[in-house]
Design a protein around this motif. Structure first.
Motif, short mmCIF file in Angstrom:
data_model
loop_
_atom_site.label_atom_id
_atom_site.label_comp_id
_atom_site.label_asym_id
_atom_site.label_seq_id
_atom_site.Cartn_x
_atom_site.Cartn_y
_atom_site.Cartn_z
N HIS A 8 0.81 -1.22 0.00
CA HIS A 8 0.00 0.00 0.00
C HIS A 8 0.84 1.27 0.00
O HIS A 8 0.71 2.11 -0.89
N GLY A 9 1.68 1.47 1.01
CA GLY A 9 2.47 2.69 1.09
C GLY A 9 3.22 2.77 2.41
O GLY A 9 3.18 1.85 3.24
N ILE A 10 3.90 3.88 2.60
CA ILE A 10 4.64 4.16 3.83
C ILE A 10 3.74 5.04 4.70
O ILE A 10 3.23 6.06 4.23
N ARG A 11 3.57 4.65 5.94
CA ARG A 11 2.71 5.41 6.85
C ARG A 11 3.55 6.10 7.93
O ARG A 11 4.54 5.54 8.40
N LYS A 12 3.11 7.29 8.32
CA LYS A 12 3.86 8.14 9.24
C LYS A 12 2.98 8.54 10.41
O LYS A 12 1.86 9.03 10.21
N TYR A 13 3.51 8.35 11.64
CA TYR A 13 2.79 8.67 12.87
C TYR A 13 3.74 9.33 13.87
O TYR A 13 4.96 9.24 13.74
N HIS A 14 3.15 9.93 14.90
CA HIS A 14 3.94 10.36 16.05
C HIS A 14 4.39 9.12 16.83
O HIS A 14 3.60 8.19 17.05
N ALA A 15 5.65 9.12 17.26
CA ALA A 15 6.15 8.04 18.10
C ALA A 15 5.87 8.29 19.58
O ALA A 15 5.83 7.35 20.37
N GLU A 16 5.68 9.54 19.95
CA GLU A 16 5.41 9.90 21.34
C GLU A 16 3.94 9.59 21.66
O GLU A 16 3.03 10.14 21.02
N PRO A 17 3.66 8.72 22.61
CA PRO A 17 2.27 8.36 22.90
C PRO A 17 1.38 9.56 23.21
O PRO A 17 0.21 9.58 22.82
N SER A 18 1.92 10.58 23.87
CA SER A 18 1.12 11.74 24.24
C SER A 18 0.71 12.59 23.06
O SER A 18 -0.18 13.45 23.18
N GLN A 19 1.32 12.36 21.88
CA GLN A 19 1.01 13.16 20.70
C GLN A 19 -0.19 12.62 19.92
O GLN A 19 -0.60 13.20 18.92
N GLY A 20 -0.72 11.49 20.35
CA GLY A 20 -1.92 10.97 19.72
C GLY A 20 -1.65 9.92 18.66
O GLY A 20 -0.52 9.70 18.22
N ASP A 21 -2.74 9.29 18.20
CA ASP A 21 -2.66 8.12 17.33
C ASP A 21 -3.11 8.40 15.90
O ASP A 21 -3.28 7.47 15.11
N LYS A 22 -3.33 9.65 15.55
CA LYS A 22 -3.81 9.98 14.21
C LYS A 22 -2.69 9.87 13.18
O LYS A 22 -1.58 10.35 13.41
N GLU A 23 -2.99 9.25 12.04
CA GLU A 23 -1.99 9.15 10.98
C GLU A 23 -1.66 10.54 10.44
O GLU A 23 -2.56 11.34 10.17
N ILE A 24 -0.36 10.80 10.28
CA ILE A 24 0.08 12.09 9.76
C ILE A 24 0.08 12.11 8.24
O ILE A 24 -0.37 13.08 7.62
N TYR A 25 0.55 11.01 7.65
CA TYR A 25 0.68 10.99 6.20
C TYR A 25 0.88 9.55 5.73
O TYR A 25 1.46 8.73 6.44
N ALA A 26 0.40 9.25 4.54
CA ALA A 26 0.68 7.98 3.86
C ALA A 26 1.17 8.32 2.46
O ALA A 26 0.56 9.13 1.77
N PHE A 27 2.27 7.72 2.04
CA PHE A 27 2.90 8.16 0.80
C PHE A 27 3.74 7.04 0.18
O PHE A 27 4.04 6.03 0.80
N GLY A 28 4.12 7.24 -1.08
CA GLY A 28 5.17 6.47 -1.73
C GLY A 28 4.77 5.19 -2.42
O GLY A 28 5.59 4.59 -3.13
N GLY A 29 3.54 4.71 -2.26
CA GLY A 29 3.19 3.41 -2.79
C GLY A 29 3.36 3.26 -4.27
O GLY A 29 3.68 2.18 -4.77
N GLU A 30 3.20 4.34 -5.01
CA GLU A 30 3.27 4.27 -6.47
C GLU A 30 4.68 4.01 -6.99
O GLU A 30 4.86 3.68 -8.17
N TYR A 31 5.68 4.11 -6.14
CA TYR A 31 7.07 3.93 -6.59
C TYR A 31 7.57 2.49 -6.41
O TYR A 31 8.72 2.19 -6.75
N PHE A 32 6.72 1.61 -5.88
CA PHE A 32 7.17 0.26 -5.57
C PHE A 32 6.48 -0.75 -6.48
O PHE A 32 5.29 -0.61 -6.80
N GLU A 33 7.24 -1.78 -6.85
CA GLU A 33 6.67 -2.82 -7.70
C GLU A 33 5.62 -3.63 -6.96
O GLU A 33 4.54 -3.89 -7.47
N ARG A 34 5.93 -4.02 -5.72
CA ARG A 34 4.96 -4.80 -4.95
C ARG A 34 5.19 -4.55 -3.46
O ARG A 34 4.63 -3.62 -2.91
N ASP A 35 6.04 -5.37 -2.81
CA ASP A 35 6.23 -5.26 -1.37
C ASP A 35 7.13 -4.09 -1.01
O ASP A 35 8.23 -3.94 -1.56
N ILE A 36 6.66 -3.27 -0.09
CA ILE A 36 7.45 -2.19 0.48
C ILE A 36 8.06 -2.75 1.76
O ILE A 36 7.34 -3.10 2.69
N GLU A 37 9.38 -2.83 1.82
CA GLU A 37 10.00 -3.59 2.91
C GLU A 37 10.87 -2.71 3.82
O GLU A 37 10.40 -1.72 4.34
#
Length: 337
Positions: free
Chosen positions: A224-253
């Motif tokens: 699907h893509g690369i997902r980005k979140y806050h690592a600090e628990p106090s900063q919340g659990d909302k996804e910040i951004y998802a990106f990059g999937g179109e540049y990969f043939e299949r598995d993003i590792e």
């Protein structure tokens, strides 16, 4: 995206769907072989003599191991941990507080068949976990409790160290579990502090990397893509951004973060294309794609610290699907050009 591979004698050239060729950038070192199936590396920079730093790498199998290599790719047997029940991914952190006066560097890795994460001191390689810390304890769905990926996060606010753990399969929400690692007079403990992370459901989430400085965690939702979140628990659990999937043939590792004073990069394995995609860490923008000669790369790691004469510009380490790891002097990746 469909890729065609062209194999040339003496080198490997990859041809993308757009017709762009990526000639191989040869490694400086290929390690000695492991017994089974390599996966994920981690780099320990020796603070007293960087030329004596250690590259750790997992070898997946029921009687697997955490291999330790010197910078020439030779196995350091007295630093290698054997008889581990399918170790999968590994990460490293500096300065874990054991008590008021003592701290140590640590490696943490998943032991899938025992459904635990393991914790060892570095460089003396002593277990700190009394046999392992259980993870995903309340899951009843098959493979929802089987740990795979792991990344350590050291909070710049508190110096607390956390383990962020992924698994072989999981729910659409709360795929990752985050555990606080602490030490007191009774020993070392692991406490679940949150669950977070969206999952597309397409394959699995394994590769995880954390930028301690900015407090951001990145993970590969593999098809699907690369997902980005806050690592600090106090900063919340909302996804910040998802990106990059179109540049990969299949598995993003595998994911690695290369940090410089003025610019930083995210290096991600394009597994079936046998290449690596480079992104700007600040903007998430795609920069370029590289062929480093590895096949079916699962995991990778990087340091920009000079490691003596052998790797004066830092080193990029990547798993190769022939039971070994490749070491590249970081300058060969031309990240700053």
């Amino acid at each position: 995206m469909n890729y065609n591979k062209i194999i040339l004698l003496g080198s490997l050239t990859l041809l993308t769907a757009c017709g762009t060729q990526f000639p191989e950038i040869a490694p400086d070192v290929i390690t000695e072989n492991t017994l089974h199936d390599t996966d994920d590396p981690a780099i320990w920079v020796n603070p007293n003599d960087a030329s004596k730093s250690i590259i750790f790498g997992t070898d997946k199998e029921t009687n697997g191991a955490i291999y330790a290599f010197d910078l020439d790719g030779k196995i350091i047997e007295n630093k290698t941990i054997r008889n581990i029940k399918r170790p999968n991914n590994i990460d490293l952190e500096y300065g874990f507080k054991l008590n008021d006066s003592t701290q140590t560097d640590i490696i943490a890795f998943t032991e899938r068949e025992n459904k635990t994460i393991r914790l060892y001191s570095v460089p003396d390689m002593k277990p700190l976990d009394n046999g392992g810390f259980p993870v995903f304890e309340n899951e009843t769905t098959p493979e929802f409790d089987a740990p795979m990926g792991i990344a350590l996060y050291k909070s710049p606010k508190t110096n607390d160290i956390y383990a962020i753990v992924g698994r072989k399969n999981g729910p659409k929400e709360g795929y990752l579990h985050q555990y606080l690692l602490t030490s007191d007079s009774l020993g070392i403990h692991s406490k679940l502090v949150r669950t977070f992370g969206t999952f597309s459901g397409k394959k699995e989430i394994e590769a995880i990397a954390v930028d301690n400085e900015t407090g951001m965690v990145y993970y590969s939702d593999e098809m699907h893509g690369i997902r980005k979140y806050h690592a600090e628990p106090s900063q919340g659990d909302k996804e910040i951004y998802a990106f990059g999937g179109e540049y990969f043939e299949r598995d993003i590792e595998g994911i690695a973060i290369a940090k410089y004073a003025d610019k930083s990069f995210l290096i991600v394995s394009n597994q079936q294309a046998h290449t690596f995609c480079i992104f700007d860490l600040k903007t998430n923008a795609f920069i370029k794609e590289l062929n480093l000669g590895t096949l079916e790369t699962d995991g990778c790691d990087v340091t920009t610290v000079a490691l003596g004469d052998k790797f004066p510009n830092g080193v990029f380490v990547s798993m190769n699907d022939e039971k070994n790891f490749y070491f590249h002097d970081l300058a060969k990746l031309k990240l700053l050009e």
